[in-house]
Design a protein around this motif. Sequence first.
Motif, PDB file in Angstrom:
ATOM      1  N   ASP A 241       0.841  -1.194   0.000  1.00 28.79           N
ATOM      2  CA  ASP A 241       0.000   0.000   0.000  1.00 28.79           C
ATOM      3  C   ASP A 241       0.880   1.250   0.000  1.00 28.79           C
ATOM      4  O   ASP A 241       2.069   1.197   0.335  1.00 28.79           O
ATOM      5  CB  ASP A 241      -1.031   0.003   1.141  1.00 28.79           C
ATOM      6  N   ILE A 242       0.304   2.346  -0.468  1.00 24.83           N
ATOM      7  CA  ILE A 242       1.056   3.600  -0.582  1.00 24.83           C
ATOM      8  C   ILE A 242       0.774   4.428   0.662  1.00 24.83           C
ATOM      9  O   ILE A 242      -0.260   5.079   0.761  1.00 24.83           O
ATOM     10  CB  ILE A 242       0.661   4.376  -1.859  1.00 24.83           C
ATOM     11  N   SER A 243       1.695   4.356   1.625  1.00 22.15           N
ATOM     12  CA  SER A 243       1.508   5.109   2.863  1.00 22.15           C
ATOM     13  C   SER A 243       2.509   6.253   2.989  1.00 22.15           C
ATOM     14  O   SER A 243       2.216   7.271   3.593  1.00 22.15           O
ATOM     15  CB  SER A 243       1.629   4.177   4.072  1.00 22.15           C
ATOM     16  N   ASP A 244       3.682   6.080   2.395  1.00 20.15           N
ATOM     17  CA  ASP A 244       4.742   7.092   2.531  1.00 20.15           C
ATOM     18  C   ASP A 244       4.959   7.916   1.263  1.00 20.15           C
ATOM     19  O   ASP A 244       5.898   8.693   1.183  1.00 20.15           O
ATOM     20  CB  ASP A 244       6.058   6.414   2.909  1.00 20.15           C
ATOM     21  N   GLY A 245       4.101   7.742   0.263  1.00 19.54           N
ATOM     22  CA  GLY A 245       4.262   8.433  -1.013  1.00 19.54           C
ATOM     23  C   GLY A 245       4.646   7.449  -2.102  1.00 19.54           C
ATOM     24  O   GLY A 245       5.411   6.503  -1.855  1.00 19.54           O
ATOM     25  N   LEU A 246       4.132   7.677  -3.300  1.00 18.24           N
ATOM     26  CA  LEU A 246       4.331   6.742  -4.409  1.00 18.24           C
ATOM     27  C   LEU A 246       5.805   6.451  -4.690  1.00 18.24           C
ATOM     28  O   LEU A 246       6.209   5.294  -4.799  1.00 18.24           O
ATOM     29  CB  LEU A 246       3.657   7.301  -5.672  1.00 18.24           C
ATOM     30  N   LEU A 247       6.623   7.510  -4.825  1.00 16.21           N
ATOM     31  CA  LEU A 247       8.022   7.282  -5.209  1.00 16.21           C
ATOM     32  C   LEU A 247       8.758   6.452  -4.163  1.00 16.21           C
ATOM     33  O   LEU A 247       9.496   5.523  -4.496  1.00 16.21           O
ATOM     34  CB  LEU A 247       8.740   8.614  -5.422  1.00 16.21           C
ATOM     35  N   GLN A 248       8.552   6.803  -2.910  1.00 20.12           N
ATOM     36  CA  GLN A 248       9.243   6.102  -1.835  1.00 20.12           C
ATOM     37  C   GLN A 248       8.779   4.643  -1.761  1.00 20.12           C
ATOM     38  O   GLN A 248       9.588   3.720  -1.661  1.00 20.12           O
ATOM     39  CB  GLN A 248       8.993   6.812  -0.512  1.00 20.12           C
ATOM     40  N   ASP A 249       7.475   4.431  -1.806  1.00 22.05           N
ATOM     41  CA  ASP A 249       6.958   3.068  -1.678  1.00 22.05           C
ATOM     42  C   ASP A 249       7.292   2.219  -2.900  1.00 22.05           C
ATOM     43  O   ASP A 249       7.644   1.048  -2.771  1.00 22.05           O
ATOM     44  CB  ASP A 249       5.451   3.097  -1.399  1.00 22.05           C
ATOM     45  N   LEU A 250       7.188   2.820  -4.082  1.00 20.86           N
ATOM     46  CA  LEU A 250       7.581   2.078  -5.287  1.00 20.86           C
ATOM     47  C   LEU A 250       9.064   1.716  -5.211  1.00 20.86           C
ATOM     48  O   LEU A 250       9.463   0.615  -5.612  1.00 20.86           O
ATOM     49  CB  LEU A 250       7.284   2.904  -6.549  1.00 20.86           C
ATOM     50  N   GLY A 251       9.869   2.636  -4.670  1.00 24.06           N
ATOM     51  CA  GLY A 251      11.297   2.361  -4.481  1.00 24.06           C
ATOM     52  C   GLY A 251      11.515   1.116  -3.627  1.00 24.06           C
ATOM     53  O   GLY A 251      12.356   0.276  -3.938  1.00 24.06           O
ATOM     54  N   HIS A 252      10.720   0.985  -2.548  1.00 20.33           N
ATOM     55  CA  HIS A 252      10.832  -0.205  -1.684  1.00 20.33           C
ATOM     56  C   HIS A 252      10.486  -1.472  -2.456  1.00 20.33           C
ATOM     57  O   HIS A 252      11.153  -2.499  -2.329  1.00 20.33           O
ATOM     58  CB  HIS A 252       9.886  -0.085  -0.482  1.00 20.33           C
ATOM     59  N   LEU A 253       9.422  -1.399  -3.253  1.00 20.51           N
ATOM     60  CA  LEU A 253       8.969  -2.578  -3.999  1.00 20.51           C
ATOM     61  C   LEU A 253      10.002  -2.992  -5.046  1.00 20.51           C
ATOM     62  O   LEU A 253      10.326  -4.177  -5.189  1.00 20.51           O
ATOM     63  CB  LEU A 253       7.601  -2.287  -4.642  1.00 20.51           C
ATOM     64  N   LEU A 254      10.559  -1.997  -5.746  1.00 12.21           N
ATOM     65  CA  LEU A 254      11.551  -2.291  -6.779  1.00 12.21           C
ATOM     66  C   LEU A 254      12.815  -2.880  -6.160  1.00 12.21           C
ATOM     67  O   LEU A 254      13.378  -3.851  -6.686  1.00 12.21           O
ATOM     68  CB  LEU A 254      11.897  -1.018  -7.560  1.00 12.21           C
ATOM     69  N   ALA A 255      13.237  -2.307  -5.040  1.00 14.49           N
ATOM     70  CA  ALA A 255      14.446  -2.805  -4.373  1.00 14.49           C
ATOM     71  C   ALA A 255      14.231  -4.247  -3.912  1.00 14.49           C
ATOM     72  O   ALA A 255      15.105  -5.098  -4.079  1.00 14.49           O
ATOM     73  CB  ALA A 255      14.808  -1.907  -3.183  1.00 14.49           C
TER      74      ALA A 255
END
Length: 355
Positions: A241-255
Amino acid sequence: MSIGEFELIRRYFVRDKITVPGHPSVGTPQVTLGIGDDAALLEVPEGERLVVTTDTLVAGRHFLPNADPGDIAWKALAVNLSDLAAMSATPLAVTLNLTLPEADESWLAAFSTGFWNLADIYELPLVGGDTTRGPLSVTITAMGSVEQRYALRRSTAQIGDVICATGTLGDAGAGLALALYAFKQASLPLASDATAAALADEALLNLSDDHQDYLLDRLNRPSPRINSGVGVRGFASAGMDISDGLLQDLGHLLAASGVGAELEIDNLPLSDALKAYARTSLKAHAQARDWALSAGDDYELLLTIPPDKWQQLDNTPAIKSKLTAIGKVTKTLGLRLTKQGKAWEHEGLAGYQHF
Ligand SMILES: [Mg+2]
């Protein structure tokens, strides 16, 4: 406390057939034993796994000290249900730990109303908890269930997958700017980390009352995307889910997945309210986009879906209509933003971290 702990729990949080006739969360099949004993007994549907998540909201840090008690309760429950949705789980039950400076009955009445407003949508029983005296904080633990093969992870995105988001992005960022403005107007003291957020500008304050109320509501009463989370079972390859902002959360998912992505900024889903604001000036347009990219608290789902499954979702428009494709997973590591397919520079975005 002016009323005892047991009386407080009984009055506001225990619902049974006597006090609430016909209430749906009484006698729900998943609860073998609810409040009243030393612990609850829950039944997980056969073949499914128990999914557990917990979150604490603290006054002054996660909500403004003057926040409406009903909003606090709703949001404390919503952020936990959002985490269940992100795992593709169906909610089963929740527990509530409440720390209060004093047992203020009108506060508790408003708080419990907000809590049940959301819990009742999912016929969600409260099966335990605790009350203590101290600075206001709310801890909710949510339990759900899902078949293991459908549980969404962050680490399983595949190269070529469509990246999509539910709902709209950036609304809570605009809502926070409005809430902080009102808070400052009232000359209330602000926690130092809250002062970094943008205050509402003239254009935001000049939006219609309906639009402003919508944005504040998105901040205060986010809708956990349970139906979408369940709906993409068997379709999505990864999610959160997007709780901290799209870029930050997408960054976590990609990593976590060991992949990169391209994100098309012109495809970011914006609400009518945020679009109305964005139309007022170039500066507002940029601000709306930045909220959609980097403001937190939207509690939408971020999903990756293989292209063939994305096509198959055309057969279930009720699910697909809630999703917007915003990019694709790439072999090249890192996150690249594009505008109309061309590389786009992203300077000065709050909350953005390179990885
Ligand atoms: Mg989460």
